[in-house]
Design a protein around this motif. Structure first.
Motif: not given
Length: 1834
Positions: A83-95, A97-102, A115-124
């Motif tokens: 559906v859409v690929l979203v991206l949130a950026k975090d200025g921290d480093v290490g753990k 700075g790792i972003v997860s999506y829900s 995946s890879s700091q991005q969130g892929q929204v898909t249909t179920t």
């Protein structure tokens, strides 16, 4: 919605009924209690954690959150589709700075994968837009990897795109309709409706109609967009109760690929008495209910009437469709109104109410209900009732749960933006406001800020060691206090442990079902076979949407409205089984109405539907012939094979299922007839012949009918054959031969043809009409009934092919209305007379050339061969010799030698020089073998050599560039002065550097030829081009200067152009032929046109000179913002044609070049003809002389043989499509116009209305059309008036000029039409209602045979004699085969009045009209519409009008209210005027003999004349003067008018129309007689100058003989004769008139009838009846015709406008014997302005004119001018001083004859007669005697 006990956490009640299911609720547990917000809002709680670890100092941020909004995904995609690929950026480093999506809420349809700091929204799952998956509001949470994670949210909308996965669905499974047989075409039959769950184009449905039998589609049509079926053509009465149409409609969407569905339609034709019910009323017409409407609420009431006199019952059924918006879920139901209800008076009614609480604006915005109304005959009508749903604020906002975090010790920061969702559709119900809930603590309110738009901020740095977590209760509201059913609570549990765990508890809620759905019954039409024993018809099943079985226990029974007959013959069991109880007979009852009621036990859930049970037919009744049949007919013998005879054998058989067959069992001898076995139609099987004595006269036959199961029936039929005219007539001889002699047998009958009709006995009157073709009628006529052939005029054998002519006479029986015979062949042998002398056959065109400067011995001789057009016995051998009067110089230069036979050799005897003479026109005398001789000319051109010097030259080129579209083209050549004509090959050309660079960029000069090419895009204006010319042979140089004027012509300039043809002239001659002043005929024509229209020459463009057979065609325009219309240009030129011809010395044989106007010349013959002009953009016309070139537009005349068939309208707007300032728009790919208003303007903003106040307006004449029709709508203020006239406006100017006219008037409340199409004038009249407060509309139409006039609602009642007084029809006059039916008119369409035209009496006499139309006043009233065929006249499209106001309701002139100052000024002016009158009276009383008159300034005269607009008829023409108003009597008549007619209508403003004005009285002592006596003395003392007369005449040649000089004039009488007469006087003329009489009173004699008519015709109006006049002023002229036609004075007067008296001439003198050389009063200037029309000259004069006195070729006009000048000088030398003085004055030259006598200004002829300026004035009655010329009586 549910309610939960806050303390116990238990479910208390259901706020809204829900389907039976389990509902799981996850409450949030906080310590030991559940937390709920107040009832006024929907709270949500946010957990905020203060972070003390400095390494996680940044939270994730969505930098492109707004870009995700409105993302699209297609429906029906497989699960897992991105559906859409979203991206949130975090200025921290290490753990950290790792972003997860829900996702906060996945709606069971979406998932997100990190995946890879991005969130892929898909249909179920597969999304289905048609089931509600239209859009989703997703909120993505981004958390970093810290133990106490920071997070951010991003909300965006996902739009589900539609794909075409649903076919259209009809709102009914089938459609049944009854239709009466007597309905008209266009009647609406029914409407089908199909809906498509898709969106956009995928849901756009179009309809098409199909039929089992293709011919059924001839009767019905369907609108592709609305689905409305209508009747295309009327039904046959025989279809009633016997015809059923089986049709189907296909609904197709516009998707790709398109999907469709089909529904069957049955249309049963019934008689007119079996009409379906009629909907009487509907209240309200447009029902609207809110979505929260409760059950049992009435929505709409419908009343209907059965239309059955004996059965008023009406039954209503609400059809449940297939979609929610068509009531598929039973949202609405019916409730019959009691008979006593006041809602429906004299009709039956039903109420539609809300049956269930299924209304939801967000799901269905409107319902399209279908109410079917049926009467006892099962005749049905469908009524569509749209019900609109109004949105209410019934959806509470929904808040998503949110757990957030913020870094401690941070300044005030934005934590998140809270987003809630409100499902209400209306924007005003989705205006959300965010605030802290009442449960929020003071600590929360201090440290946090929540803005109304949902932004949550910290107000200060937070310390985690102080408080780790904050619970922030938030509420959102849409402005309406939330009710219990609107409350939705989110339970958010925020734990204080380090694991940030969330504990959810599930609460299971059981939804209990209730009986809240009523059962739904579907429509059912069943059937069973008649005579069957007890049988099961169907099992009725209703649908109940309740889930619990106990609520779906349905009970079926008959409704209370079921009749006893139904209850007896049918049985309905409780389980829904419907049985018959006995055999049914279709012949007794065809259909039964069975009302069924079903209930689930709840009284409010009772539903009723009517079932119609049809009894199917069995063939159990024998057929019989109906008495109403046709059993005896008369049949014409020429009835074609297979055609019906007219026998009608209807059969009565109540059975439908039968096999009816017909057969002829007896009397059909020779099988002449056959019978259609299925229809019973008796048809012609073999050709009939009445003349057959035995078989084909009378037939008596027996016909049998059988239905295949029962006993047959028989009947007897009779057919009598009658005789018809079925044979064409036959000429008694196929070939005829007659002999005539040329030029002898003239206008004689030379033979006869005869034909017979085989259908008639030989002794009977054959009733044959004979006729010839139009071409043959040019030279012959044939007796219509006798067949006698007659020659028109004389025949010329040499003009015929081989001396013979062939005719093909035709014949038609029944007086021209029957059959045509095969043409006979008539051969005419024309006997020869020796009437031609030999001609020069060779060289061709009698032209040869000899090079100059050649030795005669080196010149090849010219061979001359003679021939003769006469027959051989009258022809060659022929002889040739120089004419005896050939110039000696010619004979010395050429020798003639005879060769063998009729050949001669011509040689030069000396060296010829082209510069001495270019062309020799050698006269020869030719003689044939019989001695007939005559003169022939040989044109000998001297060839050129380059032997003359070259000097500079100047030339002019005028280019008319059509719309600036001419491509690069040669427009002329460079000119230098050089006597050599053929030395171009020795010259080279180059552009002079002195030429401006701008000019050089637009023009090119050919180096070799000197041709000038104008490049495309050259701007308009003057361009000066200088070109250097090199003569390489002679070594000379010169410069040619070319002045190029480029004029851009617009489309109107060409299309609104006038046209004329000048005879015996070429285009080159128009530029080359110049007068001594150097003005070409082209320029003089432009001057004349400008003078005609009182405009400058610069406003005239003559842009086409095209050579045609017999002359040159000229096209021109006049522009004075805007362009004058073609109708005006042609009409004005036609009126002044003779003056223009005389002024230019040319002949104009045609004006308005349009062959459609002449039936004899029309390329379409007797068919419709349309003329269009097509400009040639690639090949312009180039006409050049030595120094002038005109580059014009080549106009091609196209002719189409139709009546202006409409072309398909364009689909793109363009300038000019809408008239009168209308704005063009494209609607459904069709151009429409938005006009100033809808009442006065037509489809293209044509102005339809105009008000006429005794005025007129000119428009373009109608097209030449077959089957023409005119219609007009008008309102009148008076009983009489001219509505319109189109036809001739002058007497016939040349042969074959169209005589057709159409004249429509209102004459004393009688609408009269006068029409002449060329075969005779007819008149039709219809009286109309005397009413000025209403409008009238009439239609006039005709075809080849008949003309019809109809006034729609004329207001007159019919009588026994005249049943329809508003309609009349007549046959067109003339024989049937030769009747003309086309209206060919050349004059303009004159609406409201006729102006500037000859009287109807003169027109009738000139054109041979058989009736003379009357004259009435101009129209006073409004014209509301004028049409010719499909053409709607734009009443604003006129440039020639007066007292016409557009539109009809245009404001009238306001009345001026005088103030005090104005009154004072007026009184002062009156006092001054009174003093002036007193002074004049004092002067007048000083004595009659000593009275004197002040010399009035001519400027005063000019002012007086120029101030009137009579001459210009609406134009303030300051250069042309008409003096007729000086002859106007107080009652509005003209003095000395031949027809006793009124002055032009527009001049009636100055006179009283309805009443006679009192005569003005002059002061005592003033009279015309005193004025004349004083003038006699004044003239004797001081000579009167006639230059004043010429001055006024030169303003426009507008004076006529009767206009001025007739008031005080008379011809000098012959010497020695006594004359007597009394001079009466009138005292009603002012001093200005007296001064004019003194100036212009030279007499008026010698005016021929033709000239008089011409002078007056342009101002003459129809004779209008008026009250009798008490006084008149007459001037009668008694000059003899001979005297008036021959007198030089009369000729001079006719051309210049003044009478010159000849004192030495008398009535017996022959002035034709005078010659130009003896004239002593010819002036060269006027000779150039008025070129002479010469009499035929002798051969010697012709040679001298061409070659000059010395043998050289000279210009004819120059020779004439030279002779005139020499004659004038010689005469002046021998005259006395006074005569010499007179001769030195600018003399006047005539157009037709030379002036031969000196002008005498005064002469006394008789002691009792005084001459004033050549006018004889009789002092007493004895002084006047007959024959003295002009009699003047005052």
């Amino acid at each position: 919605m549910i309610t939960v006990d806050v303390s116990a956490g238990s479910v208390m009640r259901l706020a809204r009924a829900m389907s039976h299911q389990n509902l799981i609720i996850n409450p949030e547990q906080t310590e030991s209690a559940f937390i709920f917000p107040s009832a006024a809002s929907n709270p949500s709680y946010a957990r905020l954690t203060s972070e003390s670890r400095e390494e996680n100092r940044h939270k994730p941020v969505f930098p492109e959150c707004t870009a995700y909004d409105q993302i699209h995904v297609k429906e029906n995609m497989t699960a897992g589709s991105p559906v859409v690929l979203v991206l949130a950026k975090d200025g921290d480093v290490g753990k950290n700075g790792i972003v997860s999506y829900s996702l906060i809420n996945d709606f069971g349809s979406f998932a997100i994968h990190s995946s890879s700091q991005q969130g892929q929204v898909t249909t179920t799952r597969r999304l289905d837009r048609d089931k509600g998956d239209k859009d989703f509001l997703l909120t993505v949470i981004a958390r970093d990897g810290a133990v106490e994670a920071l997070q951010d949210s991003c909300s965006f909308k996902v739009i589900v795109e539609d794909i075409n996965d649903n076919a259209p669905v009809f709102d009914q499974l089938r459609y049944d309709q009854t239709l009466a047989a007597d309905h008209r075409s266009g009647t609406t039959v029914l409407r089908v409706t199909a809906s498509d769950l898709d969106a956009g184009e995928n849901a756009h449905v179009t309809y098409s109609l199909k039929a089992r039998h293709p011919h059924d589609l001839d009767y019905f049509a369907i609108d592709s967009s609305s689905g409305i079926m209508s009747l295309r053509r009327p039904l046959d009465d025989t279809m009633a109760n016997s015809k059923t149409f089986e049709l189907s409609v296909q609904a197709e969407d516009q998707g790709r690929p398109a999907l469709s569905s089909t529904v069957p339609i049955t249309i049963t034709v019934v008689s007119s008495g079996e009409l379906p019910p009629t909907i009487v009323s509907q209240n309200p017409l447009h029902p609207i209910i809110p979505e929260n409407t409760t059950e049992n609420t009435p929505v709409v009431t419908v009343c209907a009437r059965s239309n059955l006199a004996d059965s008023p019952n009406v039954y209503f059924t609400l059809i449940n469709g297939n979609t929610r918006d068509t009531n598929s879920d039973g949202t609405f139901a019916l409730r019959r109104l009691p008979d006593s209800s006041s809602a429906c008076v004299d009709s039956s009614g039903v109420s539609i109410f809300v049956a269930t609480r299924n209304l939801d604006y967000e799901s269905v915005e409107s319902y399209n209900l279908l109410l079917q109304v049926v009467n006892d005959q099962n005749a049905r009508v469908d009524k569509r009732i749209p019900v609109s749903i109004a949105d209410v604020n019934d959806n509470a906002p929904l808040l998503q749960p949110f757990d957030g975090a913020v870094v401690e010790n941070a300044d005030g920061a934005l934590i998140t933006t809270i987003v809630a969702v409100d499902l209400d559709a209306s924007p005003e119900f989705r205006e959300l406001t965010y605030a802290f809930d009442a449960l929020a603590t003071e600590d929360v309110r201090t440290k946090f800020e929540l803005k109304p738009n949902g932004e949550l901020w910290t107000t200060r740095p937070l310390d985690r060691e102080e408080v780790k977590q904050y619970r922030v209760p938030i509420q959102v509201t849409d402005g309406v206090p939330a009710l219990a059913l609107k409350r939705l609570v989110y339970f958010v549990l925020i734990e204080g442990n380090d694991q940030n765990a969330r504990v959810d508890k599930q609460l299971l809620v059981d939804i209990v079902d209730v009986n809240d759905n009523a059962p739904l019954l579907q429509l059912f039409d069943g059937s069973l076979v008649e005579n069957a024993e007890r049988a099961l018809i169907t099992t009725i099943k209703a649908v109940d949407k309740d889930t619990s079985p106990q609520f779906r226990q349905l009970i079926y029974k008959f409704d209370a409205t079921a009749t006893e007959d139904v209850r007896t013959k049918f049985e309905l069991k409780p389980n829904g089984e419907l049985w018959t109880t006995r055999p049914l007979d279709r012949e007794e009852v065809k259909q039964y109405r069975v009302p069924i009621q079903v209930t689930d036990g709840v009284p409010e859930h009772e539903r009723m539907t009517t079932y119609w049970i049809t009894v199917q037919d069995l063939n159990d009744v024998a057929p019989v012939f109906a008495p109403a049949g046709v059993f005896e007919v008369e049949l014409p013998e020429n009835r074609e094979l297979g055609k019906p005879t007219g026998i009608r054998l209807p059969v009565l058989d109540p059975d439908i299922v039968n096999n009816i067959t017909y057969e002829i069992v007896e009397g059909n001898e020779d099988q002449k007839f056959r019978i259609d076995s299925t229809t019973g139609d008796v048809l012609v099987n073999k050709l009939l012949d009445f003349d057959h004595p035995v078989m084909d006269r009378n037939f008596t036959m027996r016909v049998r009918v059988n239905d295949g199961a029962n006993a047959p029936a028989e009947t007897e039929i009779t057919i009598a054959v009658t005789n018809v005219n079925d044979l064409q007539p036959v000429f008694e001889r196929a070939n005829y031969t007659f002999t005539v002699t040329e030029n002898t047998d003239c206008d004689v009958t030379f033979g006869k043809v005869s034909a017979i009709d085989p259908d008639l006995p030989h002794r009977a009157n054959q009733n044959i009409l004979y006729y010839l073709s139009p071409d043959e009628l040019r030279n012959f006529t044939i007796g219509a009934t006798t067949g006698n052939l007659t020659i028109k005029g004389c025949l010329d054998r040499e003009a015929a092919t081989r001396g013979t002519m062939t005719l093909y006479p035709r014949a038609n029986d029944e007086g021209g209305r029957g059959h045509d015979a095969d043409p006979a062949t008539v051969q005419m042998i024309i006997l020869d007379l020796n009437d031609n002398h030999p001609y020069i056959k060779k060289p061709e065109r009698s032209y040869a050339m000899i090079r100059e400067n050649l030795d005669p011995k080196r010149v090849e001789p010219i061979i001359i061969q003679l021939d003769d057009l006469d027959s051989p016995e009258n022809g060659c051998p022929c002889t040739l010799e120089f004419w005896e009067n050939t110039l000696r110089s010619f004979k010395d230069k050429f020798s003639l030698t005879q060769l063998a036979g009729s050949e001669y050799e011509l040689r030069p005897t000396t060296t010829l020089d082209r510069e001495e003479q270019k062309v020799y026109k050698l006269p020869f005398l030719t003689r044939d073998s019989q001695g007939v001789s005559g003169m022939r000319f040989l044109t000998l051109e001297v060839g050129d050599e380059n032997d003359s010097p070259m000097t500079d030259g100047t030339s002019n080129i005028k280019v008319y560039n059509y719309q600036g579209q001419f491509s690069s083209m040669v427009i002329g050549a460079v000119h230098v002065t050089d006597l050599d004509d053929y030395d171009l090959e020795d010259k080279t050309f180059e552009v002079d550097p002195m030429t401006s660079s701008d000019v050089a960029t637009h023009f090119r000069v050919n180096h070799e030829t000197g041709n000038i090419t104008m490049l495309k895009g050259t701007p308009s204006g003057q361009h000066v081009l200088r070109v250097k010319v090199h003569d390489n042979f002679r070594g000379e140089r010169a410069v040619g200067e070319v002045v190029i004027n480029v004029v851009d012509l617009t489309l109107d300039a060409v299309m609104q152009s006038g046209s004329l043809r000048i005879a015996n002239m070429t285009a080159n001659q128009m530029l080359q032929h110049k007068t001594t002043t150097g003005v070409s005929l082209y320029e003089r024509l432009k001057e004349e046109i400008a003078r005609l229209h009182s405009i400058r020459e610069e406003q005239v463009d003559i842009f086409t000179l095209r050579d045609v057979s017999g002359g040159v065609d000229v096209r021109y325009n006049c522009h004075s913002s805007p362009y004058y219309t073609a109708a005006r240009l042609d009409a004005v030129l036609l009126q002044r044609r003779r003056k223009v011809e005389e002024s230019l010395g040319v002949e104009i044989p045609m004006i308005d070049i349009n062959l459609c106007l002449y039936e004899g010349l029309s390329p379409c013959g007797d068919r419709s003809c349309q003329h269009t002009m097509r400009p040639n953009l690639t090949s312009p016309l180039v006409v050049a002389s030595e120094t002038s070139t005109m580059v014009g537009v080549d106009i091609t005349d196209d002719y189409t043989c139709d009546c202006g068939a409409l072309e398909p309208l364009p689909s793109v707007c363009f300038e000019g499509f809408c008239y009168n300032g209308g704005t063009c728009h494209v609607v459904n790919r069709t151009l429409t116009c938005a006009c100033l208003d809808d009442s006065n303007y037509g489809p293209r903003c044509e102005l339809m209305t105009a008000r006429f106040e005794r005025g007129f307006a000119w428009y373009e004449p109608p097209n030449v059309c077959e089957n023409s029709s005119f219609s007009m709508v008008f309102e009148t203020n008076d009983a009489s008036g001219v509505l319109f006239y189109t036809g001739p406006i002058v007497t016939s100017p040349w042969p074959d000029y169209p005589r057709d006219f159409l004249y429509v008037i209102l004459n004393n409340w009688v609408l009269e039409v006068y029409l002449d199409l060329g075969s005779g004038t007819l008149n039709m009249s219809i009286p109309i209602e005397e009413n000025t407060a209403r409008s009238f509309e009439f239609v006039l139409s005709w075809d080849k045979i008949e003309i019809t006039l109809e006034v729609l609602d004329c207001g007159i009642n019919g009588t026994l004699e005249v049943s329809d007084p508003c309609r009349k029809s007549l046959f067109l006059p003339g024989p049937y085969r030769s009747t003309r039916h086309l209206l060919n008119v050349q004059g303009p369409m004159q609406v409201g009045g006729t102006v500037a035209m000859t009287s109807f009496a003169k027109l009738s006499s000139s054109f041979g009209w058989t009736l003379t139309p009357p004259s009435v006043y101009p129209f006073s009233g409004c014209v509301l519409e004028l049409r010719h065929n499909d053409h709607l006249y734009d009443l604003n499209a006129t440039d020639y009008s007066k007292k016409t106001y557009q539109p009809c309701d245009a404001p009238r002139t306001s009345r001026v209210v005088l103030g005090q100052q104005s009154v004072i000024i007026i009184l002062a002016s009156l006092l001054c005027l009174l003093l002036l009158v007193l002074v004049i009276l004092c002067l007048a009383r000083r004595g009659r003999k000593t009275i004197s008159y002040p010399d009035l300034d001519r400027e005063i005269v000019k002012e007086t004349l120029g101030g009137t607009d009579i001459e210009g008829f609406g134009e303030k023409d300051v250069t042309n003067f008409d003096f007729k108003f000086l002859q106007v009597t107080p009652d509005g008549y003209l003095i000395n008018d031949d027809d006793d007619g009124r002055i032009p209508d527009v001049a009636l403003d100055a006179s009283q129309r309805q009443t006679i004005a009192p005569l003005a009285k002059m002061p005592e002592g003033l009279s015309i007689g005193d004025f004349i006596n004083d003038n006699i003395k004044k003239v004797d003392e001081e000579h009167q100058d006639v230059d004043d007369v010429r001055h006024y005449n030169a303003q426009g040649d507008e004076m006529s003989a009767a206009s001025l000089s007739s008031l005080a004039s008379g011809l000098p009488s012959t010497a020695g004769t006594s004359s007597a007469g009394t001079f009466d006087y009138r005292s009603d003329w002012g001093q200005r008139f007296e001064k004019l009489a003194a100036i212009y009173g030279q007499g008026a004699a010698g005016q021929g009838e033709e000239e008089e008519e011409e002078e007056d015709s342009e101002f003459e109006f129809p004779d209008i009846p008026d009250p009798p006049r008490n006084y008149s002023l007459r001037a009668s002229f008694a000059a003899s015709e001979k005297s008036s036609s021959s007198s030089p004075a009369s000729v001079l007067e006719k051309n210049v406008g003044v009478l010159v008296a000849d004192s030495n001439s008398n009535s017996n003198s022959n002035s034709n014997s005078t010659s130009l050389s003896n004239s002593n009063s010819v002036a060269a200037p006027l000779a150039n302005h008025y070129p002479p029309t010469r009499e035929p000259k002798t051969a010697k004069e012709e040679i001298r004119d061409h070659n000059g006195a010395d043998g050289r070729a000279t210009d004819v006009r120059a020779a004439d001018a030279k002779a005139a000048a020499s004659g004038a000088a010689g005469a002046a030398a021998g005259a006395d001083p006074k005569a010499k003085k007179d001769a030195e004055r600018p003399a006047l030259r005539t157009n037709k004859e030379p002036v031969t006598k000196k002008i005498e200004y005064h002469e006394a002829v008789n002691p009792m007669v005084s001459a004033v300026n050549g006018v004889s004035v009789f002092k007493d009655s004895q002084s006047r005697q007959p024959g003295t010329g002009t009699e003047v009586m005052l």
